[in-house]
Enzyme design. Structure first.
Site, PDB file in Angstrom:
ATOM      1  N   TYR A 152     -18.212  75.541  42.509  1.00 42.27           N
ATOM      2  CA  TYR A 152     -17.323  75.330  41.295  1.00 42.27           C
ATOM      3  C   TYR A 152     -16.083  76.270  41.691  1.00 42.27           C
ATOM      4  CZ  TYR A 152     -21.460  73.149  39.403  1.00 42.27           C
ATOM      5  OH  TYR A 152     -22.343  72.372  39.208  1.00 42.27           O
ATOM      6  N   ALA A 180     -23.921  77.663  32.559  1.00 43.25           N
ATOM      7  CA  ALA A 180     -22.212  77.833  32.817  1.00 43.25           C
ATOM      8  C   ALA A 180     -21.745  77.197  31.300  1.00 43.25           C
ATOM      9  CB  ALA A 180     -22.068  76.700  33.799  1.00 43.25           C
TER      10      ALA A 180
HETATM   11  C1  FMN Z   1     -31.509  72.359  35.014  1.00 40.32           C
HETATM   12  C2  FMN Z   1     -30.798  73.203  35.693  1.00 40.32           C
HETATM   13  C3  FMN Z   1     -29.646  73.513  35.433  1.00 40.32           C
HETATM   14  C4  FMN Z   1     -28.871  74.627  36.213  1.00 40.32           C
HETATM   15  N1  FMN Z   1     -27.445  75.073  35.701  1.00 40.32           N
HETATM   16  C5  FMN Z   1     -27.170  76.129  36.193  1.00 40.32           C
HETATM   17  C6  FMN Z   1     -25.778  76.619  35.959  1.00 40.32           C
HETATM   18  O1  FMN Z   1     -25.445  76.105  34.733  1.00 40.32           O
HETATM   19  N2  FMN Z   1     -25.206  77.628  36.408  1.00 40.32           N
HETATM   20  C7  FMN Z   1     -25.923  78.121  37.441  1.00 40.32           C
HETATM   21  O2  FMN Z   1     -25.306  79.064  38.157  1.00 40.32           O
HETATM   22  N3  FMN Z   1     -27.060  77.707  38.201  1.00 40.32           N
HETATM   23  C8  FMN Z   1     -27.518  76.742  37.491  1.00 40.32           C
HETATM   24  N4  FMN Z   1     -28.734  76.052  37.891  1.00 40.32           N
HETATM   25  C9  FMN Z   1     -29.360  76.729  38.961  1.00 40.32           C
HETATM   26  C10 FMN Z   1     -30.295  77.696  38.561  1.00 40.32           C
HETATM   27  O3  FMN Z   1     -29.839  78.812  38.023  1.00 40.32           O
HETATM   28  C11 FMN Z   1     -31.080  78.497  39.897  1.00 40.32           C
HETATM   29  O4  FMN Z   1     -30.173  79.248  40.769  1.00 40.32           O
HETATM   30  C12 FMN Z   1     -31.912  77.369  40.795  1.00 40.32           C
HETATM   31  O5  FMN Z   1     -32.357  76.525  39.912  1.00 40.32           O
HETATM   32  C13 FMN Z   1     -32.795  78.164  41.743  1.00 40.32           C
HETATM   33  O6  FMN Z   1     -33.775  78.880  41.235  1.00 40.32           O
HETATM   34  P1  FMN Z   1     -35.270  78.280  40.854  1.00 40.32           P
HETATM   35  O7  FMN Z   1     -36.058  77.872  42.012  1.00 40.32           O
HETATM   36  O8  FMN Z   1     -35.971  79.545  40.109  1.00 40.32           O
HETATM   37  O9  FMN Z   1     -35.132  77.273  39.870  1.00 40.32           O
HETATM   38  C14 FMN Z   1     -29.395  75.207  37.233  1.00 40.32           C
HETATM   39  C15 FMN Z   1     -30.834  74.831  37.667  1.00 40.32           C
HETATM   40  C16 FMN Z   1     -31.577  73.906  36.783  1.00 40.32           C
HETATM   41  C17 FMN Z   1     -32.909  73.428  37.244  1.00 40.32           C
END
Ligand code: FMN
Length: 356
Positions: free
Chosen positions: A182, A57
């Site tokens: 958000y 983000a």
């Molecule tokens: C360290 C971290 C930071 C994240 N920052 C954002 C972000 O900036 N924007 C967003 O839409 N989702 C953010 N997420 C959510 C991830 O993009 C993703 O939707 C979520 O972790 C589920 O996917 P996964 O199971 O592959 O981790 C973040 C997740 C993690 C682990």
């Protein structure tokens, strides 16, 4: 039938496979500037074979940051360091997008590894958060200031300048962050939006802010460049935003020139119980895709090559968007290609390590 390594053309880009790096906040900036951490973090995933990398983000204004460590794109001076990252990604065959964001009532918090608590406006690194309505995210947090019309116009203008800077910095895709509680999500949800003007009440009114942000962005973002929107497809509560609302929104967005909906969920209701399990949000990508006809990305606990491949092969989504598995393994796409018997190009420097 497409599979994980089938290319896909979206407007003026052709992704070499269906694997996308999901936005991940790194909380590692000072005054919004990208630095060596961001270059290495995003660059490694380009070297690792992802077709598209979406930045964390990236705040369109200082007060739109979740924390004082967030990446930002609210100054022309931010462009130079970002350009270094987009150039590197392009040199390694990856496309790269910005996730333009405003944190709304979730702004002004401390870094997660310092406890992540809300920072009051009168403390260092704190500021007043703004939102559609003066409703705090939790009982213990200070309520945000409800935006007036001038405040809404200012944020729309911030998104527009941020989109222009994204273009100047060499980004290929913009993803608008409309998820996780958000600002945009706060407007969409009847639980966080209690406005009585044209931005609140009916579904048409609650989606208005997002539509106007899209129009602002499109004034500077070329029609041939891809535009994605990330949504929380459900709030996992009885009276909140539902998967059917997401389909209705997708039908509007497809006619607005939005190319893809990145289907996440939750984040706007602190008490919601989310049934987290492998692929737990894929059903939303599938529903939105099948019922609206828009391209979708599936995200959430997708960790295995075969699991990712099946999502594409079964037509549940057009892209597989992965976050934490990419932190464990920046080279996931190279490994997935090996597991799935696909012959993909490796970086020349690493070719001798290629599985035969
Ligand atoms: C360290 C971290 C930071 C994240 N920052 C954002 C972000 O900036 N924007 C967003 O839409 N989702 C953010 N997420 C959510 C991830 O993009 C993703 O939707 C979520 O972790 C589920 O996917 P996964 O199971 O592959 O981790 C973040 C997740 C993690 C682990």
């Amino acid at each position: 039938m497409p599979h994980l390594f089938s290319p896909i053309k979206i407007k003026n880009i052709e992704l070499k496979n269906r694997i996308v790096v999901s936005p991940m906040c790194e909380y590692s900036s000072t005054d919004g500037f990208a630095n060596d951490w961001h270059l290495v973090h995003l660059g490694s995933r380009a070297v690792g074979g992802a077709a598209l990398i979406i930045t964390e983000a990236i705040a369109v204004s200082p007060e739109g940051r979740i924390t004082y460590g967030d990446l930002g794109i609210y100054k022309d001076d931010h462009i130079e360091n970002l350009k270094r990252i987009t150039n590197f990604a392009h040199q390694h065959g990856a496309y790269i997008g910005t996730q333009l964001a405003h944190a709304g009532r979730k702004a002004s918090h401390d870094l997660p590894w310092k406890g992540g608590k809300q920072v009051p406006a009168d403390e260092p690194n704190g500021w007043h958060a703004v939102a559609p309505s003066a409703l705090a995210f939790t009982d213990t947090e200070i309520a945000p200031i409800a935006l007036d019309k001038a405040g809404i116009e200012k944020i729309k203008a911030d998104f527009k300048v941020a989109a222009k800077r994204s273009l100047d910095a060499g980004f290929d895709v913009i993803e608008l962050h409309g998820a996780h509680g958000y600002l945009i999500n706060e407007f969409l949800s009847p639980l966080s939006n209690h406005r009585t003007d044209e931005y609140g009440g009916s579904f048409e009114n609650r989606i208005r802010f997002l539509l106007e942000v899209i129009e602002s962005v499109q004034e500077v973002w070329p029609a041939e460049n891809p535009l994605f929107v990330r949504i929380s497809a459900t709030e996992w509560t009885e009276d909140g935003w539902t998967a059917d609302d997401s389909v209705a929104l997708a039908k509007v967005l497809i006619n607005k020139g939005v190319d893809l909906i990145d289907c996440s969920s939750g984040g706007n209701v602190a008490t919601a119980k989310i049934p987290v399990k492998p692929g737990y949000q894929v059903e939303f990508a599938e529903k939105v895709k099948k019922e609206s006809g828009i391209l979708t990305g599936a995200v959430g606990m997708i960790t295995e090559p075969k699991q990712a491949d099946e999502i594409i092969q079964e037509g549940e989504a057009d892209l597989v968007i992965m976050a934490r598995e990419f932190l464990r393994d920046p080279y996931f796409p190279l490994r997935a290609a090996h597991v799935l018997n696909e012959d993909v190009k490796w970086p020349l420097q690493y070719e001798r390590a290629k599985w035969q």
